[in-house]
Design a protein around this motif. Sequence first.
Motif, PDB file in Angstrom:
ATOM      1  N   LYS A  17       0.840  -1.191   0.000  1.00  0.00           N
ATOM      2  CA  LYS A  17       0.000   0.000   0.000  1.00  0.00           C
ATOM      3  C   LYS A  17       0.877   1.243   0.000  1.00  0.00           C
ATOM      4  O   LYS A  17       2.105   1.145   0.067  1.00  0.00           O
ATOM      5  N   GLY A  18       0.271   2.404  -0.065  1.00  0.00           N
ATOM      6  CA  GLY A  18       1.006   3.664  -0.013  1.00  0.00           C
ATOM      7  C   GLY A  18       1.864   3.916  -1.232  1.00  0.00           C
ATOM      8  O   GLY A  18       2.850   4.656  -1.160  1.00  0.00           O
ATOM      9  N   GLY A  19       1.510   3.314  -2.367  1.00  0.00           N
ATOM     10  CA  GLY A  19       2.279   3.521  -3.586  1.00  0.00           C
ATOM     11  C   GLY A  19       3.521   2.666  -3.683  1.00  0.00           C
ATOM     12  O   GLY A  19       4.227   2.714  -4.695  1.00  0.00           O
ATOM     13  N   LEU A  20       3.829   1.879  -2.653  1.00  0.00           N
ATOM     14  CA  LEU A  20       4.977   0.980  -2.670  1.00  0.00           C
ATOM     15  C   LEU A  20       4.489  -0.450  -2.485  1.00  0.00           C
ATOM     16  O   LEU A  20       4.036  -0.812  -1.404  1.00  0.00           O
ATOM     17  N   PRO A  21       4.568  -1.265  -3.529  1.00  0.00           N
ATOM     18  CA  PRO A  21       4.120  -2.653  -3.382  1.00  0.00           C
ATOM     19  C   PRO A  21       5.091  -3.446  -2.504  1.00  0.00           C
ATOM     20  O   PRO A  21       6.235  -3.036  -2.271  1.00  0.00           O
ATOM     21  N   SER A  22       4.627  -4.576  -1.999  1.00  0.00           N
ATOM     22  CA  SER A  22       5.500  -5.440  -1.208  1.00  0.00           C
ATOM     23  C   SER A  22       6.623  -5.964  -2.102  1.00  0.00           C
ATOM     24  O   SER A  22       6.437  -6.235  -3.283  1.00  0.00           O
ATOM     25  N   GLY A  23       7.813  -6.087  -1.508  1.00  0.00           N
ATOM     26  CA  GLY A  23       8.967  -6.536  -2.273  1.00  0.00           C
ATOM     27  C   GLY A  23      10.258  -6.291  -1.534  1.00  0.00           C
ATOM     28  O   GLY A  23      10.272  -5.914  -0.358  1.00  0.00           O
ATOM     29  N   THR A  24      11.373  -6.483  -2.236  1.00  0.00           N
ATOM     30  CA  THR A  24      12.702  -6.211  -1.703  1.00  0.00           C
ATOM     31  C   THR A  24      13.166  -4.860  -2.216  1.00  0.00           C
ATOM     32  O   THR A  24      13.100  -4.594  -3.426  1.00  0.00           O
ATOM     33  N   TYR A  25      13.655  -4.007  -1.305  1.00  0.00           N
ATOM     34  CA  TYR A  25      14.023  -2.631  -1.640  1.00  0.00           C
ATOM     35  C   TYR A  25      15.447  -2.319  -1.177  1.00  0.00           C
ATOM     36  O   TYR A  25      15.989  -2.972  -0.277  1.00  0.00           O
ATOM     37  N   PHE A  26      16.009  -1.276  -1.800  1.00  0.00           N
ATOM     38  CA  PHE A  26      17.337  -0.783  -1.444  1.00  0.00           C
ATOM     39  C   PHE A  26      17.275   0.727  -1.242  1.00  0.00           C
ATOM     40  O   PHE A  26      16.603   1.430  -1.994  1.00  0.00           O
ATOM     41  N   ARG A  27      18.000   1.195  -0.219  1.00  0.00           N
ATOM     42  CA  ARG A  27      18.140   2.633   0.017  1.00  0.00           C
ATOM     43  C   ARG A  27      19.582   2.933   0.412  1.00  0.00           C
ATOM     44  O   ARG A  27      20.281   2.081   0.970  1.00  0.00           O
ATOM     45  N   ARG A  28      19.992   4.188   0.149  1.00  0.00           N
ATOM     46  CA  ARG A  28      21.347   4.616   0.507  1.00  0.00           C
ATOM     47  C   ARG A  28      21.286   5.989   1.143  1.00  0.00           C
ATOM     48  O   ARG A  28      20.496   6.854   0.735  1.00  0.00           O
ATOM     49  N   SER A  29      22.131   6.183   2.152  1.00  0.00           N
ATOM     50  CA  SER A  29      22.322   7.491   2.777  1.00  0.00           C
ATOM     51  C   SER A  29      23.777   7.893   2.596  1.00  0.00           C
ATOM     52  O   SER A  29      24.681   7.080   2.797  1.00  0.00           O
ATOM     53  N   THR A  30      24.016   9.150   2.222  1.00  0.00           N
ATOM     54  CA  THR A  30      25.387   9.642   2.045  1.00  0.00           C
ATOM     55  C   THR A  30      25.807  10.593   3.160  1.00  0.00           C
ATOM     56  O   THR A  30      26.872  11.203   3.079  1.00  0.00           O
ATOM     57  N   ASP A  31      24.968  10.717   4.198  1.00  0.00           N
ATOM     58  CA  ASP A  31      25.283  11.642   5.288  1.00  0.00           C
ATOM     59  C   ASP A  31      25.136  10.971   6.656  1.00  0.00           C
ATOM     60  O   ASP A  31      24.683  11.584   7.618  1.00  0.00           O
ATOM     61  N   GLY A  32      25.518   9.706   6.711  1.00  0.00           N
ATOM     62  CA  GLY A  32      25.502   9.010   7.982  1.00  0.00           C
ATOM     63  C   GLY A  32      24.129   8.674   8.511  1.00  0.00           C
ATOM     64  O   GLY A  32      23.976   8.395   9.703  1.00  0.00           O
ATOM     65  N   GLY A  33      23.113   8.696   7.662  1.00  0.00           N
ATOM     66  CA  GLY A  33      21.761   8.342   8.063  1.00  0.00           C
ATOM     67  C   GLY A  33      20.858   9.516   8.363  1.00  0.00           C
ATOM     68  O   GLY A  33      19.697   9.325   8.717  1.00  0.00           O
ATOM     69  N   ALA A  34      21.352  10.751   8.204  1.00  0.00           N
ATOM     70  CA  ALA A  34      20.507  11.924   8.435  1.00  0.00           C
ATOM     71  C   ALA A  34      19.383  12.004   7.401  1.00  0.00           C
ATOM     72  O   ALA A  34      18.283  12.472   7.705  1.00  0.00           O
ATOM     73  N   SER A  35      19.648  11.543   6.191  1.00  0.00           N
ATOM     74  CA  SER A  35      18.622  11.497   5.146  1.00  0.00           C
ATOM     75  C   SER A  35      18.887  10.280   4.281  1.00  0.00           C
ATOM     76  O   SER A  35      20.006   9.760   4.230  1.00  0.00           O
ATOM     77  N   TRP A  36      17.826   9.829   3.586  1.00  0.00           N
ATOM     78  CA  TRP A  36      17.913   8.629   2.773  1.00  0.00           C
ATOM     79  C   TRP A  36      17.331   8.892   1.395  1.00  0.00           C
ATOM     80  O   TRP A  36      16.351   9.626   1.259  1.00  0.00           O
ATOM     81  N   ARG A  37      17.933   8.279   0.390  1.00  0.00           N
ATOM     82  CA  ARG A  37      17.421   8.414  -0.970  1.00  0.00           C
ATOM     83  C   ARG A  37      16.134   7.611  -1.137  1.00  0.00           C
ATOM     84  O   ARG A  37      15.812   6.733  -0.348  1.00  0.00           O
ATOM     85  N   THR A  38      15.415   7.909  -2.202  1.00  0.00           N
ATOM     86  CA  THR A  38      14.147   7.245  -2.479  1.00  0.00           C
ATOM     87  C   THR A  38      14.349   5.733  -2.594  1.00  0.00           C
ATOM     88  O   THR A  38      15.326   5.281  -3.197  1.00  0.00           O
ATOM     89  N   PRO A  39      13.452   4.940  -2.017  1.00  0.00           N
ATOM     90  CA  PRO A  39      13.596   3.477  -2.124  1.00  0.00           C
ATOM     91  C   PRO A  39      13.578   3.012  -3.573  1.00  0.00           C
ATOM     92  O   PRO A  39      12.789   3.492  -4.395  1.00  0.00           O
ATOM     93  N   LEU A  40      14.454   2.073  -3.897  1.00  0.00           N
ATOM     94  CA  LEU A  40      14.499   1.451  -5.211  1.00  0.00           C
ATOM     95  C   LEU A  40      14.062  -0.004  -5.071  1.00  0.00           C
ATOM     96  O   LEU A  40      14.598  -0.742  -4.246  1.00  0.00           O
ATOM     97  N   ALA A  41      13.094  -0.413  -5.867  1.00  0.00           N
ATOM     98  CA  ALA A  41      12.593  -1.787  -5.806  1.00  0.00           C
ATOM     99  C   ALA A  41      13.522  -2.714  -6.575  1.00  0.00           C
ATOM    100  O   ALA A  41      13.819  -2.475  -7.752  1.00  0.00           O
TER     101      ALA A  41
END
Length: 198
Positions: A17-41
């Motif tokens: 739900k919420g525009g993101l279907p169930s699945g395996t996703y990847f995310r990356r942060s380049t500032d130590g976790g202060a912000s995260w890039r958009t999830p990639l399925a």
Amino acid sequence: ADPDGSLYLAYVRDLDKGGLPSGTYFRRSTDGGASWRTPLALAVSRYYRLPSPEETHLDLNVGESGAVYVTWNEPNQEGILLAYSPDDGATWGAPRWIGPPPAGQAAAGGLPRHGRLVPLPGDEPLLLWDVQRPNGTCALYQATARNLLDGAGERGVHVLPERLACGQEMHFLTVNDRTTMAVQEPDGSLYTATWNGA
């Protein structure tokens, strides 16, 4: 994490739900976790709503050149998947499915599960996985991630034939181009094996 503060996260979403279907996703942060890039399925399916965390066996490896590898159990429990990104997770190829060993091999026809990515000297990880036999014991298989991604017929080779238990805790340490694996057996005992990844 890497020395420049980047964090890498692979996870299974069991909500559809919420525009993101169930699945395996990847995310990356380049500032130590202060912000995260958009999830990639990496893979999506309604079947990802079913497995428990213990059945997913998700693992991730990041190489020095920015190559990222992720492995996990296929949600129908009929094999494992291996995904690869050459550019710190910005783009991904289609996941490679790793199925049962062919006839004539140990545990032929058994179900691959519980993939583990093992860092090796250089920038190429090794993938180890269990294949469960009908009698409940397991055979351990290995192949380099690159061979699995490049070879449509690659199914790995059987290693450590004396190992029969399934899903043991494994720890790895690489020193002087040799990787040592420590395995904790279900009864609490330990054994080690050292090899060069070949």
